[in-house]
Design an enzyme around this catalytic site. Structure first.
Site, mmCIF file in Angstrom:
data_model
loop_
_atom_site.group_PDB
_atom_site.id
_atom_site.type_symbol
_atom_site.label_atom_id
_atom_site.label_comp_id
_atom_site.label_asym_id
_atom_site.label_seq_id
_atom_site.Cartn_x
_atom_site.Cartn_y
_atom_site.Cartn_z
ATOM 1 N N GLU A 129 -5.186 -8.435 -0.513
ATOM 2 C CA GLU A 129 -5.945 -8.184 0.730
ATOM 3 C C GLU A 129 -7.392 -7.954 0.325
ATOM 4 O O GLU A 129 -7.673 -7.018 -0.441
ATOM 5 C CB GLU A 129 -5.432 -6.944 1.470
ATOM 6 C CG GLU A 129 -4.134 -7.171 2.195
ATOM 7 C CD GLU A 129 -3.719 -5.968 3.051
ATOM 8 O OE1 GLU A 129 -4.597 -5.287 3.623
ATOM 9 O OE2 GLU A 129 -2.507 -5.716 3.126
ATOM 10 N N GLU A 160 0.832 -1.220 0.000
ATOM 11 C CA GLU A 160 0.000 0.000 0.000
ATOM 12 C C GLU A 160 0.862 1.264 0.000
ATOM 13 O O GLU A 160 0.690 2.153 0.844
ATOM 14 C CB GLU A 160 -0.965 -0.001 1.192
ATOM 15 C CG GLU A 160 -1.981 -1.116 1.093
ATOM 16 C CD GLU A 160 -3.133 -1.018 2.098
ATOM 17 O OE1 GLU A 160 -3.055 -0.235 3.072
ATOM 18 O OE2 GLU A 160 -4.113 -1.751 1.910
HETATM 19 O O1 AHR Z 1 -5.220 -5.921 6.936
HETATM 20 C C1 AHR Z 1 -5.140 -4.785 7.729
HETATM 21 C C2 AHR Z 1 -4.427 -3.633 7.042
HETATM 22 O O2 AHR Z 1 -5.217 -3.176 5.985
HETATM 23 C C3 AHR Z 1 -3.109 -3.953 6.396
HETATM 24 O O3 AHR Z 1 -2.040 -3.884 7.278
HETATM 25 C C4 AHR Z 1 -2.989 -2.890 5.356
HETATM 26 O O4 AHR Z 1 -2.209 -3.302 4.251
HETATM 27 C C5 AHR Z 1 -4.415 -2.565 4.999
HETATM 28 O O5 AHR Z 1 -4.636 -1.200 5.011
#
Ligand code: AHR
Length: 503
Positions: free
Chosen positions: A292, A173
């Protein structure tokens, strides 16, 4: 009653399903590692300190690949802190989550856990506070057989054989203002390109994923993907997507359309990758890693994200999932499967406690959250070729989505076993749906070998320690096939899995 019809033909294939779409994620965050997968002293802990109750549930959940070590944590992580004798590892401040990191668990412990859980590791290199130099050293430590400083360091730590980690994420990110050492697209595109280049020089047999936008709503979305890929197109295989679904309006119809948005997101990012390819007149196609994704909006307050006083492994973002969240997870899985030509990896974030399908008590029990079930069933039964579906179904409308299909479905054909699996989500809030599936070219005398339904009369129903099976799939025996046409009645608001076998 509603009626819906699906037609598939064995020869009309979207793509082989990459089993890495059934990945999950373990971050050094909250109680995901400590109190989740790792808890020496827990009654079920094995000699490595791994909770065996969590291992058993992990095996049942069926992830194929698990991403590590973060997440936002990654961007401040020194991998060297987490290897070697445990009593010599430094304790550090984790700036991402306001926690104290003991480094008692690190790279080698995670690899050992992966081998025990029988999952492939997906590693990520820190491109926040660090860069190509540390990435190449970590890769040498992990994958080089021996005879060099870092490979011999691994061997001296008791790991004679290289770990052979194939899938690597280049940072996390990096577009987000919350990220430690956030970068512009140009800064990140260049560092990703150079990191990928030197990593491939250390080990030529890698799959590398560049960071896409941290969500579709980012102001730089689209431009970010284009610029990053314009730098590192030749060096990477994947671009990442992150998607967390919300039900802020507490309106199930509106909530359901996060699934349409995910489909747009996937197709948009694929199109941007293709635009970068077109500029180069290149036949190469950048694949997508949804590394994610999950429902996450309830446990999203400042108090969920950080606790005062730099605690060790505090409970963070421990989202309690309900039945409607399980429907969303099922719908998202259908969408990823139907985009199998471009989505080649995906990680449900995270595995345990932290927005996890598995929940634990530190020192106590472990149980399945509602979202566990659609994931476990899809991972177990969706194997092989994803077939194109021609679907006739009714629609529903919301302010933002005037024409959303009531039936969402995937049909997957396993040529090795002959199994055809149907995943079907009835999004009608009121009506039963009579579903017919015409299975063309898939053999005579097919039989239903497994059928199950996930349904609850209360959308807000949850599983808990006291009622761990309040929301759980139920087997059914009333699905019929006659003359190559399968018929099943789907309850309103239900997730359904039907597996057929050839005679
Ligand atoms: O999964 C929780 C968080 O969400 C992670 O650390 C991040 O990559 C995302 O913003």
């Amino acid at each position: 009653m509603l009626t819906s019809r699906i037609v598939v033909d064995r020869d009309f294939v979207i793509s082989a399903l990459d089993r890495r779409v059934f990945g999950t994620f373990v971050e050094h965050m909250g109680r995901c590692v400590y109190g989740g997968i790792y808890e020496p002293g827990h009654p079920t802990a094995n000699k490595d300190g791994f909770r065996q109750d969590v291992l058993e549930l992990t095996r049942e959940l069926g992830p194929t690949i698990v991403r590590y070590p973060g997440g936002n944590f990654l961007s401040g992580y020194n991998w060297e802190d987490g290897v070697g004798p445990k009593d010599q590892r430094p304790t550090r401040l984790d700036l991402a989550w306001g926690s104290t990191e003991t480094n008692e668990f690190g790279t080698n412990e995670f690899i050992t856990w992966c081998r025990t859980a029988k999952v492939e590791p997906m590693f990520a290199v820190n491109l926040g506070t660090r860069g190509p130099d540390e990435a190449r050293h970590l890769l040498e430590y992990c994958n080089h057989p021996g005879g060099t400083h870092y490979s011999d360091l691994r061997r001296s730590h008791g790991y004679e054989q290289p770990h052979g980690i194939k899938f690597w994420c280049l940072g996390n990110e990096m577009d987000g203002p919350w990220q430690i050492c956030r970068k512009t697209a140009q800064e990140y595109g260049r560092i990703a390109q150079e990191t990928a280049k030197v990593m491939r020089w250390v080990d030529s047999d890698l799959q590398l994923a560049a960071c896409g936008s941290s969500q579709r709503a980012m102001p730089t979305y689209g431009a970010w993907e284009y610029e990053v890929l314009d730098h590192c197109f030749n060096e990477v295989d994947f671009i990442s997507l992150h998607a967390y679904f919300r039900n802020d309006k507490d309106d199930i119809k509106d909530y359901f359309t996060v699934i349409e948005d995910l489909d747009y997101f996937i197709k948009e990012v694929a199109a941007i990758g293709d635009a970068v390819a077109a500029k180069r007149r290149s036949p190469k196609r950048i694949m997508l890693s949804l590394d994610e994704w999950n429902v996450w909006y309830k446990a999203h307050t400042p108090a969920d994200l950080r606790k005062p006083g730099w605690p060790k492994a505090p409970p963070l973002i421990e989202e309690i999932y309900n039945f409607e969240d399980a429907l969303i997870v099922g719908g998202a899985l259908i969408t990823m499967i139907n985009n199998a030509d471009r989505v080649k990896a995906a990680c449900l974030a995270q595995l345990v406690n932290v927005i996890g399908p598995i929940m634990t008590e530190t020192g106590g029990a472990a149980w399945r959250q509602t979202i566990f079930h659609p994931f476990a069933q899809a991972s177990r039964y969706a194997r092989g070729q994803v077939l194109r579906t021609k679907v006739q179904t009714d629609t529903f409308s919301t302010k933002t989505h005037p024409d959303a299909a009531l039936l969402l479905s995937s049909v997957i054909h396993d040529e090795e076993t002959g199994a055809v699996t149907i995943l079907a989500l009835n999004r009608s809030t009121t009506d039963d749906m009579q579903l017919e599936v015409e299975l063309r070219g898939l053999g005579e005398g097919r039989k239903v070998s497994f059928a199950s339904e996930l349904h609850h009369t209360d959308l807000k129903a949850i599983n808990s320690k006291m009622a761990p099976n309040a929301v759980t799939p139920k087997d059914r025996t009333d699905v019929a096939i006659a003359n190559g046409v399968l018929s099943a009645r789907l309850k309103p608001l239900s997730w359904n899995v039907i597996v057929t076998q050839s005679a």
